[in-house]
Write a protein that holds these residues in place. Structure first.
Motif, mmCIF file in Angstrom:
data_model
loop_
_atom_site.group_PDB
_atom_site.id
_atom_site.type_symbol
_atom_site.label_atom_id
_atom_site.label_comp_id
_atom_site.label_asym_id
_atom_site.label_seq_id
_atom_site.Cartn_x
_atom_site.Cartn_y
_atom_site.Cartn_z
ATOM 1 N N ASP A 1 18.402 20.651 24.436
ATOM 2 C CA ASP A 1 18.012 20.507 25.841
ATOM 3 C C ASP A 1 17.004 21.580 26.204
ATOM 4 N N SER A 2 16.069 21.219 27.045
ATOM 5 C CA SER A 2 14.949 22.100 27.371
ATOM 6 C C SER A 2 15.388 23.326 28.162
ATOM 7 N N GLY B 1 14.636 27.036 26.870
ATOM 8 C CA GLY B 1 13.807 27.963 27.621
ATOM 9 C C GLY B 1 14.425 29.334 27.764
ATOM 10 N N VAL C 1 13.894 16.224 28.360
ATOM 11 C CA VAL C 1 14.751 17.356 28.734
ATOM 12 C C VAL C 1 16.034 17.398 27.901
#
Length: 555
Positions: free
Chosen positions: A502-503, A507, A547
């Motif tokens: 998942d983004s 991140g 995402v």
């Protein structure tokens, strides 16, 4: 027309004090009117104006908190608290994945549990929090009216009703929204004690602080605000025996949490969470709150609260000392505490709103401006006081609009490629979990990038999930999370069947994102499902942005 002295005089009665001041004035007695019932209708309209205004404010607050409430699924914390509530209710979908006792007390989860007895529940849990958020708006009105009068109470309630900070948090199944309701009631009880000097209100404040701590134990920092207020206000009576009784009330109420843990044989769980909290690494920079909280509260609200302390300084009393102490306690503590969260400073919302409402209701209008606006409006003398009221009402409207616009934008923004913990749901998480539940065999095991997505997958997908970034060091991880010291071994022996990227987690941790990518390649990862949100490319054209990506892996 005759002129006679008023038999009673104009009475100013400040409910915060016990003193009643009488100012004799001379009033003009009007001649009898042809329609005396009109004045009665006017009095009835004025009598119902405040309740009607408060009802409208509550309706606006409810609208902002339930509009598109189901647009996004739970984030990680919501999944945990809802999972606890479901486990308390004996919901078989969640008892294997979410233990009842975790990091926090169980008051809020217990209140939610009747709604989680069966099936998958998310909207109902959020609706309960939304109602509690509206209740906070009403509690702020009581607080402001008790301190400074009905007008300030209404303005303060309006500010909280549309404040993005409070709106966003009270649309989620988080502990902080209900905790702020009980914290505001604690502050109200303390105000009643200072005004009346009745012991029952002092003890009630102590008991209500215990309830606040039962909702989220970190609210114990508010006791520091009470102590600072009493230390800085020697004029307030604080008998030692009564203070001990109030502290005892706090302890007795909060003691239900450790007693429940002991009776369940989970005392060690509480100790493990305490050790973990003490040794957690910082998750944000020291400037995090300064960058995120003032815009969420509203820059004009913060400016009005601070400015009012200056331009109304001649009216300074114990009230401002109390409100500032209540704000300072959580701000100072969480600023120094290494772990920071978007919603942690929410207890400051009520006193900031009351201070801002006081400032706007007493906004100074220079005499030159009064004359200028009075001439423009064709008013003179008493008409200039109406000009002042119009100026202040305009200021309230401007501040309210500055809050309403971002709040409305926030509740209508469902798909967003960025995410801040505590600020809303996770795009694509619920959909990915439901896909796993519908398209993978029961007993499948999932590896996610971090524990946050693992919680979401377990809540919506009902599949055992492990976070790659969970530390094997017990001092560096949440005790509820089970680490995988050697995920290669698990994948090689076919004990992990799906990998979820998942983004949002990627991140936050580039290192583990790269490691997960290596494992996907090594074990022949094949994309089986992708969740996208709308984004833009370098030319400004709208494109789908992934995402959440689900991979099927094999040895």
């Amino acid at each position: 027309m005759s002129v006679t002295p008023s038999p009673v005089g104009e009475m100013e009665h400040d409910r915060r004090e016990t003193t009643v001041v009488l100012h004799p004035v001379v009033r003009s007695v009007p001649e009898p009117r042809a329609h005396p019932d009109r004045s009665g209708r006017g009095r009835r309209r004025r009598r119902w104006a405040a309740p009607a205004t408060l009802a409208a404010i509550a309706a606006l607050a409810l609208l902002l908190r339930v509009w598109r409430l189901d647009a996004l699924g739970f984030n990680s914390d919501e999944a945990v608290y809802a999972g606890q509530a479901a486990s308390l209710a004996g919901n078989p979908n969640y008892t294997p994945f979410f233990p009842v006792f975790r990091a926090h007390p169980m008051l809020f989860q217990t209140l939610l549990s009747p709604f989680f007895r069966s099936g998958e529940v998310d909207v109902a849990g959020r609706a309960v929090v939304a109602v509690l958020g509206v209740s906070t708006v009403l509690a702020v009105h009581l607080l402001g009216a008790r301190l400074y009068g009905r007008r300030v109470g209404l303005v303060a309630a309006l500010l909280v009703a549309v404040m993005p900070y409070h709106v966003i948090v009270t649309r989620q199944v988080l502990l902080d929204g209900p905790m702020v309701l009980f914290a505001t009631l604690t502050l109200y009880c303390l105000v009643r004690f200072v005004q009346s000097q009745q012991a029952v209100w002092y003890v009630a404040a102590g008991g209500m602080l215990g309830v606040t701590m039962l909702t989220k134990e970190t609210s114990i920092v508010l006791a520091g605000g009470v102590y600072a207020f009493l230390a800085l206000t020697p004029a307030v009576r604080r008998p030692v025996r009564l203070s001990l009784l109030a502290v005892a009330a706090t302890g007795v109420v909060f003691a239900t949490h450790p007693v429940a843990q002991a009776l369940a044989g989970r005392t060690q769980t509480g100790k493990s969470y305490l050790v973990w909290q003490l040794f957690r690494r910082p998750n944000h920079s020291m400037g995090f709150y300064l960058e995120t909280v003032p815009p969420a509260m509203g820059l004009l609200v913060v400016a009005a609260a601070a400015g009012g302390l200056w331009w109304l300084r001649r009216r300074r009393s114990w009230r401002e000392t109390l409100l500032v102490s209540w704000i300072a306690a959580p701000v100072l503590f969480f600023q120094l505490w290494p772990v920071k969260g978007f919603q942690y400073l929410l207890p400051a919302v009520a006193p900031v709103a009351v201070l801002a409402a006081r400032a706007l209701s007493g906004l100074p209008v220079p005499e030159r401006v009064r004359r200028l606006l009075g001439r423009a409006a064709g008013a003179s003398g008493a008409g200039r006081s109406r000009v002042v009221r119009v100026v202040r009402a305009t200021a309230v409207a401007v501040v309210t609009l500055s809050l309403l616009v971002p709040s409305w934008s926030a509740v209508n923004r469902a798909d967003n490629a960025t995410f801040l913990a505590g600020s809303g749901g996770v795009p694509g998480g619920r959909e990915a979990g439901r896909w796993l539940a519908a398209n993978t065999p029961e007993g499948s095991v999932v590896l996610t990038l971090g524990p946050s997505m693992a919680n979401i997958v377990q809540y919506y997908g009902h599949r055992r999930s492990y976070g790659l970034s969970v530390s094997p060091n017990p001092l560096r991880r949440n005790p509820s999370y089970e680490p995988l010291p050697n995920p290669d071994w698990w994948l090689r022996h076919n004990d992990l069947h799906y990998v979820v990227w998942d983004s949002f987690s990627a991140g936050r941790s580039a290192f583990f994102a790269e490691r997960l990518t290596v494992l996907i390649r090594r074990y022949h990862g094949r994309v089986v499902h992708t969740e996208n949100v709308d984004g833009t490319d370098s030319t400004g054209r709208r494109v789908p942005v992934p995402v959440v990506i689900i991979y099927e892996v094999r040895p």
